[in-house]
Scaffold this active site. Structure first.
Site, PDB file in Angstrom:
ATOM      1  N   ARG A  54     -14.326  -2.743  30.037  1.00 49.29           N
ATOM      2  CA  ARG A  54     -14.338  -1.344  29.622  1.00 49.29           C
ATOM      3  C   ARG A  54     -15.777  -0.931  29.436  1.00 49.29           C
ATOM      4  NH1 ARG A  54      -9.972  -1.540  24.640  1.00 49.29           N
ATOM      5  NH2 ARG A  54      -8.433  -2.816  25.731  1.00 49.29           N
ATOM      6  N   ASP A  56     -17.967   2.000  27.332  1.00 50.30           N
ATOM      7  CA  ASP A  56     -17.781   2.943  26.228  1.00 50.30           C
ATOM      8  C   ASP A  56     -18.064   4.381  26.649  1.00 50.30           C
ATOM      9  OD1 ASP A  56     -16.951   1.282  24.210  1.00 50.30           O
ATOM     10  OD2 ASP A  56     -18.993   0.806  23.550  1.00 50.30           O
ATOM     11  N   ARG A 204     -26.318  -3.155  23.917  1.00 48.99           N
ATOM     12  CA  ARG A 204     -26.896  -2.113  23.067  1.00 48.99           C
ATOM     13  C   ARG A 204     -27.510  -2.720  21.807  1.00 48.99           C
ATOM     14  NH1 ARG A 204     -22.130   2.103  22.673  1.00 48.99           N
ATOM     15  NH2 ARG A 204     -23.546   2.974  21.111  1.00 48.99           N
TER      16      ARG A 204
END
Lengths: 253, 253
Positions: A54, A56, A204
């Site tokens: 996935r 974000d 991140r």
């Protein structure tokens, strides 16, 4: 009577700005729903689309890989053109290929490359504003490079995992963590992270931590301590989603 | 009691996608109105903003030059920061400088550089889609370069002027018409046009004409005939606005 059940592998690029991420959500625009709708309009099938992972909300992809099973007999080239004709201008299929029977885009992924894009200047970015994180304080690229060295290899990356995920192991292997600099005034700082798997928000978190070093708040060696602590609270903050690009995903032939 | 009346020169960048061009229009978003509003909120003045030239709806700028007269005593650096704090993320002031008394951004401009950006690939652009014209048929850059040579120098460019303008002379001097190629697969074709003045839609007409040559519909020498005809109907169609960028404007010191 036999149907021609086939496994397909789609390479998909998207600008994540206007999407609530890859994964289907009721009443939110997602890349998965957008691609499924285009597929349905070409083939009449409601597909089950499985991505390499996935992404974000706000995260972009140059080479997301999506697997599906189809009974459509349309050749790959026709599917490619048909999908791109139906898709909005911020989602694009770059390739449609036949995959081995049983292909699973998530489980079969061997390696991925993410690139995180920073705009390092007092002045905010204009044309790149959707694709680069604006860091106004000057970053020392050499320090960030020295810090990045600590991350390469097989490590427990628990320190970079945003809580809420349910993975059994937080050990991953990073084969590359490279900090590069470009642009007319050196304002583009790109961090490429290649690995065999990534925890939730791991890239991140890595970028937010390297930026702490780059702006001089921490020494490069601090990153070794962060890793050893295995505690998310010790690392730097997560860099924002809009600077992150999934570049490619590798599978066994 | 004396007021400190000053002439200022602003260098302004913008993404023209969401604007009906530079020039103020009632009930349409324009760059001029956006910049005037930011100026007013900083200084309390309703400014008269004069640009080096109008840009059409969808056209971008890296270095548009805007002149104004002000009584504000705020230093240039404060104005720069204040404006950028007020402006939306698709308009940016890159510099605020003192200009000579009587400075007029339109009349005093000596030279300008425009860049026209093409994405030449069967596959449409994704991240560049707002800034590059998608030309799907293959372009021959060498032919375009050979054609461009005819345009350099002092010529009557009436063939590239969209009707409706009221200029007395259609003679201009182009000091550079360069066709360059870049990108990972050579898919980025940039056409730079430098001159002492431009007729309405002139660069877009030049680009549309060079693309006719690039795709093989015409020979490079055809461009000499187009120039000689002085008739807009003879040249190629105007390239779309969204590939055009005003890069810089030069003034006498």
């Amino acid at each position: 009577m036999s149907t021609t059940r086939r496994w397909l592998k789609l390479t998909v690029a998207y600008d994540g700005t206007n999407y609530a991420g890859w994964q289907f959500q009721p009443s939110e625009p997602t890349v998965q729903a957008t691609l499924a709708e285009a597929w349905c309009s070409i083939t009449g099938e409601q597909p089950t689309l499985t991505a390499s992972g996935r992404t974000d909300a706000g995260v972009h992809a140059l080479g997301q890989v999506v697997g599906l099973v189809t009974n459509s007999e349309l050749p790959a080239e026709r599917l490619l053109q048909g999908l791109n004709a139906k898709l909005p201008d911020d989602v694009m299929v770059r390739a449609v290929e036949t995959a081995p029977d049983g292909f699973h885009a998530t489980h079969d992924a061997l390696k991925k490359l993410y690139r995180y894009q920073i705009h390092n200047s007092r002045v905010r970015p204009l044309f790149d504003r959707r694709y680069r994180w604006h860091v106004p304080h000057e970053l020392d690229v050499a320090s960030m490079q020295a810090a990045a060295v600590h991350l390469v290899g097989r490590h427990d990356f628990a320190c970079f995992e945003t809580t809420g995920s349910e993975r059994s192991s937080t050990v991953r292997t990073l084969t590359k963590v490279e900090v590069g600099q470009g642009g007319a005034a050196g304002e583009q700082i790109d961090i490429e992270v290649e690995g065999d798997g990534f925890l939730y928000n791991m890239v991140r978190g890595i970028v937010g931590t390297l930026v702490e070093v780059g702006r001089g708040a921490r020494e490069p060696n601090w990153v070794a301590e962060v890793l050893a602590a295995r505690d998310r609270r010790v690392a730097g903050p997560n860099a924002p989603a809009h600077g992150l690009v999934l570049v490619w995903v590798e599978y066994a032939e």
